[in-house]
Design a protein around this motif. Structure first.
Motif, PDB file in Angstrom:
ATOM      1  N   UNK A  97       0.834  -1.208   0.000  1.00 21.05           N
ATOM      2  CA  UNK A  97       0.000   0.000   0.000  1.00 21.05           C
ATOM      3  C   UNK A  97       0.865   1.252   0.000  1.00 21.05           C
ATOM      4  N   UNK A  98       1.907   1.255   0.820  1.00 22.88           N
ATOM      5  CA  UNK A  98       2.794   2.410   0.880  1.00 22.88           C
ATOM      6  C   UNK A  98       3.445   2.650  -0.483  1.00 22.88           C
ATOM      7  N   UNK A  99       3.923   1.586  -1.115  1.00 25.29           N
ATOM      8  CA  UNK A  99       4.546   1.693  -2.431  1.00 25.29           C
ATOM      9  C   UNK A  99       3.554   2.243  -3.450  1.00 25.29           C
ATOM     10  N   UNK A 100       2.363   1.677  -3.493  1.00 23.87           N
ATOM     11  CA  UNK A 100       1.364   2.090  -4.476  1.00 23.87           C
ATOM     12  C   UNK A 100       0.917   3.525  -4.231  1.00 23.87           C
ATOM     13  N   UNK A 101       0.768   3.906  -2.975  1.00 25.68           N
ATOM     14  CA  UNK A 101       0.369   5.280  -2.670  1.00 25.68           C
ATOM     15  C   UNK A 101       1.434   6.272  -3.124  1.00 25.68           C
ATOM     16  N   UNK A 102       2.708   5.927  -2.955  1.00 26.21           N
ATOM     17  CA  UNK A 102       3.791   6.808  -3.392  1.00 26.21           C
ATOM     18  C   UNK A 102       3.849   6.872  -4.912  1.00 26.21           C
ATOM     19  N   UNK A 103       3.732   5.727  -5.574  1.00 27.84           N
ATOM     20  CA  UNK A 103       3.758   5.702  -7.039  1.00 27.84           C
ATOM     21  C   UNK A 103       2.561   6.472  -7.596  1.00 27.84           C
ATOM     22  N   UNK A 104       1.400   6.301  -6.949  1.00 28.69           N
ATOM     23  CA  UNK A 104       0.230   7.098  -7.295  1.00 28.69           C
ATOM     24  C   UNK A 104      -0.589   6.609  -8.473  1.00 28.69           C
ATOM     25  N   UNK A 105      -0.285   5.436  -8.988  1.00 27.09           N
ATOM     26  CA  UNK A 105      -1.052   4.864 -10.090  1.00 27.09           C
ATOM     27  C   UNK A 105      -1.275   3.380  -9.800  1.00 27.09           C
ATOM     28  N   UNK A 106      -2.258   2.760 -10.465  1.00 26.76           N
ATOM     29  CA  UNK A 106      -2.433   1.316 -10.301  1.00 26.76           C
ATOM     30  C   UNK A 106      -1.172   0.575 -10.745  1.00 26.76           C
ATOM     31  N   UNK A 107      -0.878  -0.510 -10.046  1.00 31.23           N
ATOM     32  CA  UNK A 107       0.325  -1.299 -10.326  1.00 31.23           C
ATOM     33  C   UNK A 107      -0.052  -2.768 -10.432  1.00 31.23           C
ATOM     34  N   UNK A 108       0.393  -3.412 -11.516  1.00 28.83           N
ATOM     35  CA  UNK A 108       0.330  -4.862 -11.611  1.00 28.83           C
ATOM     36  C   UNK A 108       1.654  -5.384 -11.092  1.00 28.83           C
ATOM     37  N   UNK A 109       1.623  -6.028  -9.938  1.00 32.64           N
ATOM     38  CA  UNK A 109       2.809  -6.633  -9.341  1.00 32.64           C
ATOM     39  C   UNK A 109       2.788  -8.106  -9.753  1.00 32.64           C
ATOM     40  N   UNK A 110       3.857  -8.582 -10.398  1.00 28.27           N
ATOM     41  CA  UNK A 110       3.820  -9.937 -10.952  1.00 28.27           C
ATOM     42  C   UNK A 110       5.094 -10.720 -10.656  1.00 28.27           C
ATOM     43  N   UNK A 111       4.992 -12.040 -10.803  1.00 26.65           N
ATOM     44  CA  UNK A 111       6.148 -12.920 -10.695  1.00 26.65           C
ATOM     45  C   UNK A 111       6.631 -13.139  -9.277  1.00 26.65           C
ATOM     46  N   UNK A 112       5.779 -13.679  -8.414  1.00 34.02           N
ATOM     47  CA  UNK A 112       6.123 -13.904  -7.007  1.00 34.02           C
ATOM     48  C   UNK A 112       6.915 -15.203  -6.840  1.00 34.02           C
ATOM     49  N   UNK A 113       7.760 -15.279  -5.806  1.00 32.35           N
ATOM     50  CA  UNK A 113       8.508 -16.523  -5.562  1.00 32.35           C
ATOM     51  C   UNK A 113       7.563 -17.712  -5.375  1.00 32.35           C
ATOM     52  N   UNK A 114       7.922 -18.825  -5.989  1.00 30.51           N
ATOM     53  CA  UNK A 114       7.075 -20.019  -5.947  1.00 30.51           C
ATOM     54  C   UNK A 114       6.837 -20.498  -4.518  1.00 30.51           C
ATOM     55  N   UNK A 115       7.827 -20.352  -3.633  1.00 27.57           N
ATOM     56  CA  UNK A 115       7.648 -20.863  -2.262  1.00 27.57           C
ATOM     57  C   UNK A 115       6.618 -20.061  -1.465  1.00 27.57           C
ATOM     58  N   UNK A 116       6.230 -18.891  -1.967  1.00 27.13           N
ATOM     59  CA  UNK A 116       5.215 -18.087  -1.289  1.00 27.13           C
ATOM     60  C   UNK A 116       3.805 -18.351  -1.813  1.00 27.13           C
TER      61      UNK A 116
END
Length: 162
Positions: A97-116
């Protein structure tokens, strides 16, 4: 084959917002609840998990240190010890949330570690390098809201279970 990077751009979020804003009743309600609402600009920013970890560290956004059992490590004053993010860490909702609020636009965050992630999530091809394995998955993060939807590609069960 469709990857999550392409799948993310195919989500119908923008179409839904556009339809709601064109509807007189829905638009009035949206403006009543949030007078400054504007439809999100397109295309949405795409940020890999690895790049998000770098971004968080570059912007001084830390997370609570945990021991091997998942207990928060505290300093001498009883405060949670804060550390930088590392590849393999689960990015907490507060950091997203902090990252997205600073960036100020919608973000597609992709490619998470498989173990998570769940075992059935399709793995991304590896570039011939050793290292962590990432999934074909993405989350849509909205400023002032956080994660609103997640998506992933799945293995065919016969390939995973047999």
């Amino acid at each position: 084959m469709v990857s999550c990077r392409n799948l993310a751009s195919a989500l119908q979020i923008c179409e839904s917002v556009d339809r709601l804003l064109k509807d007189e009743t829905a638009s009035a309600l949206i403006k009543q609840l949030n007078p400054n609402f504007q439809a999100p600009a397109r295309p949405f920013l795409r940020l890999s998990y690895v790049d998000a970890i770098k971004w968080l560290n570059e912007h001084g956004i830390k997370h609570e240190a945990e021991d091997a059992d998942g207990n928060i490590i505290k300093d001498g004053q009883g405060q949670a010890k804060m550390i930088e993010h590392a590849i393999g860490d689960d990015i907490a909702e507060a950091a997203e949330r902090q990252m997205t609020d600073i960036i100020g636009t919608p973000v597609f965050l992709y490619g998470f570690p498989a173990e998570l992630k769940a075992f059935y999530m399709k793995k991304m091809p590896i570039d011939g390098k050793n290292g962590p394995v990432f999934t074909e998955s993405c989350d849509l993060l909205m400023p002032n809201v956080g994660e609103i939807v997640g998506e992933s590609l799945s293995w065919l069960y016969s390939l995973v279970l047999y």
